[in-house]
Design an enzyme around this catalytic site. Structure first.
Site, mmCIF file in Angstrom:
data_model
loop_
_atom_site.group_PDB
_atom_site.id
_atom_site.type_symbol
_atom_site.label_atom_id
_atom_site.label_comp_id
_atom_site.label_asym_id
_atom_site.label_seq_id
_atom_site.Cartn_x
_atom_site.Cartn_y
_atom_site.Cartn_z
ATOM 1 N N ASN A 48 -18.493 45.328 -150.236
ATOM 2 C CA ASN A 48 -18.136 46.740 -150.070
ATOM 3 C C ASN A 48 -18.819 47.286 -148.826
ATOM 4 O O ASN A 48 -19.977 47.681 -148.870
ATOM 5 C CB ASN A 48 -18.556 47.524 -151.318
ATOM 6 N N SER A 83 -18.363 52.208 -148.465
ATOM 7 C CA SER A 83 -18.854 53.402 -149.156
ATOM 8 C C SER A 83 -19.204 54.454 -148.122
ATOM 9 O O SER A 83 -19.878 54.158 -147.133
ATOM 10 C CB SER A 83 -20.095 53.081 -149.987
ATOM 11 N N ASN A 93 -11.351 52.315 -150.410
ATOM 12 C CA ASN A 93 -12.442 53.107 -150.981
ATOM 13 C C ASN A 93 -12.094 54.602 -150.916
ATOM 14 O O ASN A 93 -10.975 54.974 -150.588
ATOM 15 C CB ASN A 93 -13.723 52.800 -150.199
ATOM 16 N N THR A 94 -13.066 55.443 -151.198
ATOM 17 C CA THR A 94 -12.858 56.899 -151.115
ATOM 18 C C THR A 94 -12.756 57.325 -149.650
ATOM 19 O O THR A 94 -13.155 56.595 -148.749
ATOM 20 C CB THR A 94 -14.028 57.639 -151.775
ATOM 21 N N GLY A 138 -9.098 59.837 -156.077
ATOM 22 C CA GLY A 138 -8.025 60.417 -156.874
ATOM 23 C C GLY A 138 -6.705 60.591 -156.149
ATOM 24 O O GLY A 138 -6.462 60.008 -155.091
ATOM 25 N N GLY A 183 -5.923 56.585 -156.115
ATOM 26 C CA GLY A 183 -4.945 57.590 -156.519
ATOM 27 C C GLY A 183 -3.976 57.155 -157.593
ATOM 28 O O GLY A 183 -2.935 57.790 -157.776
ATOM 29 N N TYR A 230 -9.924 54.144 -160.831
ATOM 30 C CA TYR A 230 -11.246 54.655 -161.212
ATOM 31 C C TYR A 230 -11.081 56.102 -161.700
ATOM 32 O O TYR A 230 -11.307 56.410 -162.858
ATOM 33 C CB TYR A 230 -12.161 54.568 -159.990
HETATM 34 C C1 LIG Z 1 -18.201 58.307 -158.515
HETATM 35 C C2 LIG Z 1 -17.616 57.131 -157.757
HETATM 36 C C3 LIG Z 1 -18.416 56.028 -157.530
HETATM 37 C C4 LIG Z 1 -17.903 54.926 -156.825
HETATM 38 N N1 LIG Z 1 -18.704 53.834 -156.606
HETATM 39 C C5 LIG Z 1 -18.207 52.750 -155.947
HETATM 40 C C6 LIG Z 1 -19.025 51.606 -155.741
HETATM 41 O O1 LIG Z 1 -20.187 51.539 -156.140
HETATM 42 N N2 LIG Z 1 -18.477 50.560 -155.079
HETATM 43 C C7 LIG Z 1 -17.204 50.588 -154.624
HETATM 44 O O2 LIG Z 1 -16.736 49.615 -154.019
HETATM 45 N N3 LIG Z 1 -16.395 51.670 -154.806
HETATM 46 C C8 LIG Z 1 -16.876 52.746 -155.461
HETATM 47 N N4 LIG Z 1 -16.068 53.849 -155.665
HETATM 48 C C9 LIG Z 1 -14.706 53.850 -155.126
HETATM 49 C C10 LIG Z 1 -13.674 53.465 -156.193
HETATM 50 O O3 LIG Z 1 -13.897 52.150 -156.658
HETATM 51 C C11 LIG Z 1 -12.249 53.576 -155.629
HETATM 52 O O4 LIG Z 1 -12.105 52.683 -154.531
HETATM 53 C C12 LIG Z 1 -11.895 54.981 -155.150
HETATM 54 O O5 LIG Z 1 -12.457 55.958 -156.004
HETATM 55 C C13 LIG Z 1 -10.392 55.203 -155.079
HETATM 56 O O6 LIG Z 1 -9.779 54.947 -156.331
HETATM 57 P P1 LIG Z 1 -9.424 56.106 -157.413
HETATM 58 O O7 LIG Z 1 -8.606 57.146 -156.704
HETATM 59 O O8 LIG Z 1 -8.694 55.382 -158.499
HETATM 60 O O9 LIG Z 1 -10.738 56.666 -157.871
HETATM 61 C C14 LIG Z 1 -16.573 54.962 -156.353
HETATM 62 C C15 LIG Z 1 -15.768 56.087 -156.612
HETATM 63 C C16 LIG Z 1 -16.278 57.168 -157.300
HETATM 64 C C17 LIG Z 1 -15.390 58.370 -157.544
#
Ligand SMILES: Cc1cc2nc3c(=O)[nH]c(=O)nc-3n(C[C@H](O)[C@H](O)[C@H](O)COP(=O)(O)O)c2cc1C
Length: 196
Positions: A16, A19, A85-86, A107, A136, A157
């Site tokens: 990763n 982040s 990722n985000t 999201g 998302g 997530y």
């Molecule tokens: C609170 C939070 C913590 C996260 N921690 C990690 C992490 O430790 N490692 C990682 O690769 N991605 C992390 N992510 C990213 C998620 O795995 C994912 O890639 C991202 O939120 C987009 O997907 P979603 O829209 O389904 O949440 C985190 C996301 C959130 C919201």
């Protein structure tokens, strides 16, 4: 090295480097820096049961950067990419006061960019560089769009947090209905089919 202890128990590993919460981390996505991490890690993996090692990218990269990074990851032996990722951006529609806070946004607003990234990498590498699509996904239709764009696996997530414990089973039954609608026997037949 932590990896050596975990290599035999993990189904797959993700580097990763995307982040937004660790200063400087995303710079490790640069092809040279990524190779320096991946090559020794992949060598260690090969000596320890060969678990797949994937790389997780940020959606804020330019498309051209993603092209170069995908190429470098593939050459360095990555088993695939996790997209994505985000985001540090605030896509249209994110008006809540919290949108002004620093940090990564997850999201629903991520889905269009996730689909774009998955399609782009799939068009260039096909099944040679498997993609886990994430960003998302709230419904079976969202997951299906990612699969049709080229994702072989889908993660969620934020959707799981909002939709609760029955989320995965609803997604699964919704996906079965969509496959049925399109006359496909198996989800693998939908991978990379696009919108046709
Ligand atoms: C609170 C939070 C913590 C996260 N921690 C990690 C992490 O430790 N490692 C990682 O690769 N991605 C992390 N992510 C990213 C998620 O795995 C994912 O890639 C991202 O939120 C987009 O997907 P979603 O829209 O389904 O949440 C985190 C996301 C959130 C919201």
């Amino acid at each position: 090295m932590a990896f050596d202890e975990l290599a035999m128990v993990g189904d797959y590993f993700v580097v990763n480097v995307s982040s937004p919460n660790t200063p400087g981390l995303r710079e490790l996505q640069a092809p040279g820096a990524l190779r320096a991490i991946l090559e020794p890690l992949v060598a260690r993996a090969r000596a320890r049961g060969n678990p797949p090692v994937l790389v997780k990218l940020a959606p804020d990269l330019t498309n051209e950067d993603v092209d170069g990074i995908a190429e470098a990851a593939r050459e360095a032996g990555a088993a695939g990419l996790v997209l994505a990722n985000t985001t540090l951006s605030r896509p249209p529609g994110t008006h809540e006061p919290a949108a002004k806070e620093p940090g990564g946004l997850s999201g629903a607003p991520l889905l269009p960019r996730t689909i774009e990234l998955v399609s782009r990498v799939y068009r260039q590498h096909g099944k040679a560089l498997p993609i886990i699509g994430v960003g998302g996904v709230f419904t079976a239709d969202d997951a299906y769009r990612l699969i049709r764009a080229g994702a072989v696996l889908v993660q969620a997530y934020t959707g799981f947090i909002y939709e609760g414990p029955t989320f995965a089973s609803r997604l699964q039954s919704g996906l079965l209905e969509l496959l049925d609608r399109d006359g496909l026997a198996d989800v693998s037949q939908a991978v990379g089919r696009g919108n046709s």
